[in-house]
Design a protein around this motif. Structure first.
Motif, PDB file in Angstrom:
ATOM      1  N   GLN A  46       0.731  -1.821   0.040  1.00 23.98           N
ATOM      2  CA  GLN A  46      -0.104  -0.432  -0.538  1.00 23.98           C
ATOM      3  C   GLN A  46       0.825   1.833   0.423  1.00 23.98           C
ATOM      4  O   GLN A  46       0.034   2.017  -0.344  1.00 23.98           O
ATOM      5  CB  GLN A  46      -0.794   0.355   1.041  1.00 23.98           C
ATOM      6  CG  GLN A  46      -1.607  -1.159   1.322  1.00 23.98           C
ATOM      7  CD  GLN A  46      -2.994  -0.870   2.483  1.00 23.98           C
ATOM      8  OE1 GLN A  46      -3.051  -0.060   3.579  1.00 23.98           O
ATOM      9  NE2 GLN A  46      -3.816  -1.754   2.361  1.00 23.98           N
ATOM     10  N   TYR A  47       1.947   1.623   0.581  1.00 26.49           N
ATOM     11  CA  TYR A  47       2.807   2.089   0.620  1.00 26.49           C
ATOM     12  C   TYR A  47       3.131   2.843  -0.989  1.00 26.49           C
ATOM     13  O   TYR A  47       3.735   4.008  -0.752  1.00 26.49           O
ATOM     14  CB  TYR A  47       3.905   2.328   1.296  1.00 26.49           C
ATOM     15  CG  TYR A  47       4.720   3.023   1.901  1.00 26.49           C
ATOM     16  CD1 TYR A  47       4.642   4.431   2.666  1.00 26.49           C
ATOM     17  CD2 TYR A  47       6.141   3.127   1.718  1.00 26.49           C
ATOM     18  CE1 TYR A  47       5.007   5.538   3.137  1.00 26.49           C
ATOM     19  CE2 TYR A  47       6.985   3.783   1.906  1.00 26.49           C
ATOM     20  CZ  TYR A  47       6.403   5.111   2.582  1.00 26.49           C
ATOM     21  OH  TYR A  47       7.662   6.678   3.040  1.00 26.49           O
ATOM     22  N   GLN A  48       4.066   1.463  -0.962  1.00 28.53           N
ATOM     23  CA  GLN A  48       4.958   1.755  -2.097  1.00 28.53           C
ATOM     24  C   GLN A  48       3.490   2.020  -3.434  1.00 28.53           C
ATOM     25  O   GLN A  48       3.852   3.193  -4.380  1.00 28.53           O
ATOM     26  CB  GLN A  48       4.749   0.206  -3.067  1.00 28.53           C
ATOM     27  CG  GLN A  48       6.108   0.540  -4.463  1.00 28.53           C
ATOM     28  CD  GLN A  48       6.893   1.110  -3.997  1.00 28.53           C
ATOM     29  OE1 GLN A  48       7.819   0.692  -3.183  1.00 28.53           O
ATOM     30  NE2 GLN A  48       7.222   2.583  -4.991  1.00 28.53           N
ATOM     31  N   LYS A  49       2.563   1.542  -3.578  1.00 26.71           N
ATOM     32  CA  LYS A  49       1.577   2.650  -4.127  1.00 26.71           C
ATOM     33  C   LYS A  49       1.019   3.863  -3.970  1.00 26.71           C
ATOM     34  O   LYS A  49       0.761   4.252  -4.953  1.00 26.71           O
ATOM     35  CB  LYS A  49       0.020   1.040  -4.563  1.00 26.71           C
ATOM     36  CG  LYS A  49      -0.617   1.860  -4.803  1.00 26.71           C
ATOM     37  CD  LYS A  49       0.053   1.628  -6.871  1.00 26.71           C
ATOM     38  CE  LYS A  49      -1.383   1.644  -7.417  1.00 26.71           C
ATOM     39  NZ  LYS A  49      -1.175   1.444  -9.752  1.00 26.71           N
ATOM     40  N   ALA A  55       3.750  10.491  -6.628  1.00 22.56           N
ATOM     41  CA  ALA A  55       5.325  10.601  -7.870  1.00 22.56           C
ATOM     42  C   ALA A  55       4.612  11.255  -8.914  1.00 22.56           C
ATOM     43  O   ALA A  55       4.971  11.916  -9.725  1.00 22.56           O
ATOM     44  CB  ALA A  55       6.634   9.375  -7.293  1.00 22.56           C
ATOM     45  N   LEU A  56       3.010   9.965  -9.411  1.00 20.05           N
ATOM     46  CA  LEU A  56       2.681  10.161 -10.692  1.00 20.05           C
ATOM     47  C   LEU A  56       1.989  11.702 -10.415  1.00 20.05           C
ATOM     48  O   LEU A  56       2.929  12.546 -11.625  1.00 20.05           O
ATOM     49  CB  LEU A  56       1.935   8.470 -11.030  1.00 20.05           C
ATOM     50  CG  LEU A  56       1.654   9.591 -12.365  1.00 20.05           C
ATOM     51  CD1 LEU A  56       2.423   9.206 -13.119  1.00 20.05           C
ATOM     52  CD2 LEU A  56       0.348   7.967 -12.236  1.00 20.05           C
ATOM     53  N   LEU A  57       1.158  12.025  -9.762  1.00 21.55           N
ATOM     54  CA  LEU A  57       0.960  13.736  -9.545  1.00 21.55           C
ATOM     55  C   LEU A  57       2.161  14.582  -9.650  1.00 21.55           C
ATOM     56  O   LEU A  57       1.436  15.372 -10.046  1.00 21.55           O
ATOM     57  CB  LEU A  57      -0.377  13.932  -8.072  1.00 21.55           C
ATOM     58  CG  LEU A  57      -1.289  12.654  -8.532  1.00 21.55           C
ATOM     59  CD1 LEU A  57      -2.003  12.305  -6.980  1.00 21.55           C
ATOM     60  CD2 LEU A  57      -2.534  12.686  -9.971  1.00 21.55           C
ATOM     61  N   THR A  63       5.375  19.073 -14.290  1.00 23.90           N
ATOM     62  CA  THR A  63       5.548  19.257 -15.837  1.00 23.90           C
ATOM     63  C   THR A  63       3.954  19.746 -16.785  1.00 23.90           C
ATOM     64  O   THR A  63       4.507  19.998 -18.497  1.00 23.90           O
ATOM     65  CB  THR A  63       5.969  17.815 -17.333  1.00 23.90           C
ATOM     66  OG1 THR A  63       4.783  17.083 -16.701  1.00 23.90           O
ATOM     67  CG2 THR A  63       7.133  16.939 -15.965  1.00 23.90           C
ATOM     68  N   GLY A  64       3.473  20.229 -15.801  1.00 19.04           N
ATOM     69  CA  GLY A  64       2.391  21.291 -16.354  1.00 19.04           C
ATOM     70  C   GLY A  64       1.366  20.410 -17.016  1.00 19.04           C
ATOM     71  O   GLY A  64       0.312  20.493 -17.755  1.00 19.04           O
ATOM     72  N   MET A  65       1.210  19.498 -16.255  1.00 15.09           N
ATOM     73  CA  MET A  65       0.157  18.620 -17.266  1.00 15.09           C
ATOM     74  C   MET A  65      -1.455  18.243 -16.316  1.00 15.09           C
ATOM     75  O   MET A  65      -1.024  18.526 -15.019  1.00 15.09           O
ATOM     76  CB  MET A  65       0.710  16.539 -17.353  1.00 15.09           C
ATOM     77  CG  MET A  65       1.793  16.818 -18.019  1.00 15.09           C
ATOM     78  SD  MET A  65       2.420  15.061 -18.111  1.00 15.09           S
ATOM     79  CE  MET A  65       1.125  13.296 -18.840  1.00 15.09           C
ATOM     80  N   PRO A  66      -1.974  18.952 -17.275  1.00 19.18           N
ATOM     81  CA  PRO A  66      -3.231  18.639 -15.960  1.00 19.18           C
ATOM     82  C   PRO A  66      -3.786  17.270 -15.797  1.00 19.18           C
ATOM     83  O   PRO A  66      -3.261  16.442 -15.568  1.00 19.18           O
ATOM     84  CB  PRO A  66      -4.357  18.290 -17.145  1.00 19.18           C
ATOM     85  CG  PRO A  66      -4.183  17.930 -18.682  1.00 19.18           C
ATOM     86  CD  PRO A  66      -2.222  18.477 -18.656  1.00 19.18           C
ATOM     87  N   GLU A  71      -7.835  10.572 -10.308  1.00 14.57           N
ATOM     88  CA  GLU A  71      -6.160  10.543 -10.415  1.00 14.57           C
ATOM     89  C   GLU A  71      -5.716  10.619  -9.062  1.00 14.57           C
ATOM     90  O   GLU A  71      -5.487   9.696  -7.928  1.00 14.57           O
ATOM     91  CB  GLU A  71      -5.346  11.358 -10.959  1.00 14.57           C
ATOM     92  CG  GLU A  71      -4.906   9.707 -12.812  1.00 14.57           C
ATOM     93  CD  GLU A  71      -3.753  10.393 -12.990  1.00 14.57           C
ATOM     94  OE1 GLU A  71      -3.157   9.466 -13.195  1.00 14.57           O
ATOM     95  OE2 GLU A  71      -3.762  11.763 -13.847  1.00 14.57           O
ATOM     96  N   ILE A  72      -6.711  11.863  -8.172  1.00 12.96           N
ATOM     97  CA  ILE A  72      -5.750  12.821  -7.216  1.00 12.96           C
ATOM     98  C   ILE A  72      -7.346  12.041  -6.019  1.00 12.96           C
ATOM     99  O   ILE A  72      -6.559  11.929  -4.791  1.00 12.96           O
ATOM    100  CB  ILE A  72      -7.043  14.066  -7.363  1.00 12.96           C
ATOM    101  CG1 ILE A  72      -5.170  15.382  -8.078  1.00 12.96           C
ATOM    102  CG2 ILE A  72      -6.688  15.180  -6.078  1.00 12.96           C
ATOM    103  CD1 ILE A  72      -6.462  16.654  -8.886  1.00 12.96           C
ATOM    104  N   ALA A  73      -8.202  11.803  -6.642  1.00 11.21           N
ATOM    105  CA  ALA A  73      -9.732  11.438  -5.253  1.00 11.21           C
ATOM    106  C   ALA A  73      -9.271   9.984  -5.568  1.00 11.21           C
ATOM    107  O   ALA A  73      -9.000   9.245  -3.670  1.00 11.21           O
ATOM    108  CB  ALA A  73     -11.149  11.015  -6.068  1.00 11.21           C
TER     109      ALA A  73
END
Length: 135
Positions: A46-49, A55-57, A63-66, A71-73
């Motif tokens: 769970q911690y790794q995920k 990190a992805l967010l 990088t300015g990607m929307p 994903e946030i939720a």
């Protein structure tokens, strides 16, 4: 400063510091919290995920990607589930405690090199710019 006896004296004192850290009353509790986390494959996954999602967010944001609200939720949901578990709470508390000790030791060593003497508590009471803002 690099004679064998000087080096040996520094290592001896470093080992003594390490022993003093281990001898702290909370150290065994901290180790138990870390060990409990390391022994729990589910919580580690769970911690790794959670770390990967974070990190992805962060990468997208830098990088300015929307950012996708889904994903946030998902990240927030994973975070809440992770933080609701006592093993996770203990691990994070242990991590913070270890970081605090490490940071304190690092600050004292750095200040020793800066001042050329053993620092006193007062040496840490300013912002470091000689302004005396904390006196």
């Amino acid at each position: 400063m690099e004679t064998n006896s000087d080096h040996s004296a520094i290592l001896d004192r470093t080992r003594a510091l390490c022993q003093a850290i281990i001898d702290q009353p909370d150290f065994q509790t901290i180790r138990q919290q870390v060990d409990a986390f390391m022994a729990d494959e589910g919580i580690k996954a769970q911690y790794q995920k959670l770390s990967d999602c974070g990190a992805l967010l962060e990468n997208k944001q830098q990088t300015g990607m929307p950012l996708d609200m889904k994903e946030i939720a998902d990240f927030e949901r994973r975070r809440e589930v992770f933080l609701s578990q006592p093993v996770a709470q203990g691990f994070l508390a242990a991590q913070q405690a270890l970081h605090n000790v490490q940071e304190s030791v690092s600050q004292y060593v750095a200040k020793t090199f800066e001042l050329g003497r053993v620092p006193q508590k007062e040496d840490f009471d300013s912002c470091g710019h000689g302004c005396g803002c904390h006196h």
